[in-house]
Design an enzyme around this catalytic site. Sequence first.
Site, short mmCIF file in Angstrom:
data_model
loop_
_atom_site.label_atom_id
_atom_site.label_comp_id
_atom_site.label_asym_id
_atom_site.label_seq_id
_atom_site.Cartn_x
_atom_site.Cartn_y
_atom_site.Cartn_z
N ASP A 212 -2.94 -7.84 3.72
CA ASP A 212 -2.54 -9.24 3.65
C ASP A 212 -2.83 -9.74 2.23
OD1 ASP A 212 -1.79 -11.91 4.80
OD2 ASP A 212 -3.86 -12.37 4.26
N GLU A 296 3.42 -7.31 3.73
CA GLU A 296 4.36 -8.34 4.11
C GLU A 296 5.34 -8.61 2.97
OE1 GLU A 296 4.28 -12.83 6.11
OE2 GLU A 296 2.47 -11.92 5.28
N ASP A 377 -7.62 -14.04 7.32
CA ASP A 377 -7.02 -13.01 6.49
C ASP A 377 -7.07 -11.64 7.16
OD1 ASP A 377 -6.52 -14.93 4.55
OD2 ASP A 377 -8.48 -14.64 3.61
#
Length: 428
Positions: A212, A296, A377
């Site tokens: 992340d 991502e 997170d």
Amino acid sequence: MFSSAHIPAIGHEPWLYDQGVRLRYGFRLYPTLGQQTALAKAFGCARVVFNDAIAARRDADIEGLPAPKSAELSRTLITAAKKTPGRSWLGEVSAVVLQQSLRDAERAFKNFFDSISGKRKGRKMGAPRFKTRRDRRQSIRFTANARWSITLGGKLRLPKIGDVPVCWSRQLPSTPSSVTVIKDSAGRYFAYFVIDTNPEPITGDAPEIGIDLGLGHFAVLSDGTKIAAPRFLRKAEKKLKRAQQDLSRKQKGSNNRDKARVKMARAHARVADARREFHHQLSTRLIRENQAIAVEDLAVSRLARTRLAKSVHDAGWSSFVSMLEYKAALHGRKVTRIGRFEPTTRTCSNCGAKDVPKPLHVRTWQCQECGVWLDRDINAAVNVAKAAGLAVTACEAHVRPEIVRAERGETGTHRSDLAARSPRRQTR
């Protein structure tokens, strides 16, 4: 060979092809004053040929004629132009440099039309523009037929330029197919060698992780590891501000203004080099330690138009993910991008329940279904890995377990016991 401490971090621009991976190795050049003059002449000739090719294509389009072919442009803009008084100085540089400049113009138009038609992915490209001597980046390219070479003394021999000293930080794995000489805005010279390499898989079992990317922490892994954001631009803001003020006080067109501009460009180059070095070290470590990585697909261009624009640019997520992808292809690893609309932050990694969207100041939250407290997170990193189909555990995303009410008959601690054990109460 010289130590790598003498050369700034230079980024690769790799791309895949059928047989393997094509990499670009960069090294710092230190040309003499005479060689700098010869390079400036080569940059100028390549720029003129490029602009002539752009003008020829535009004139043909205005008159409704078909676009001229590369062979026709080569005959008119190079061969015939050398015989004219106004372009006779084109013969003072290598002909390969001029031919490659024509190819660059042709590629620029191809990328433009492919972008309009949708064949080229990514942001829409504008029409090719004319180059000027004030561009922050000047470049020329030599292919194999230019007969450039590396001397026994470790210098780069370029046609009609000479033997240019090179600061070697490592050995080339194979014979390069071409070399590109670049001068950046800070006045530094670099040589980029294109190398065809075959993948070198890393053997051995390794875990699978999700990443992340953020601003508070540059990267948070699904195993609970948090990597602090270095924030190179933020740390250098005072120096950059002072350099910009010095530049603004100089008179336009003066030599002092040009010196101040170079000083400011070097300050920005140090920030970019430090960021690139951090990306290289972190991406290499992650590829070596993990067999599959999920990240991502962030909309960096849109985030860069918000109030967090400076921090987003300082992080450099796109460059980091690109390094992960080409290093994974080079070493037999796997990097997967998940959709940017996956609700990774507000989905519980323990039970899969979706909660309401969370503002940025909420760093921990409790799932309303299972009652588990989650780190924002780490929970997102675990969900990123799950969305990519990786086998990861979600236990590290928990901050603390749910508080459960004790049964009536269970043994507990009473206030009277606490008063009896307290040393302060006993002394009074």
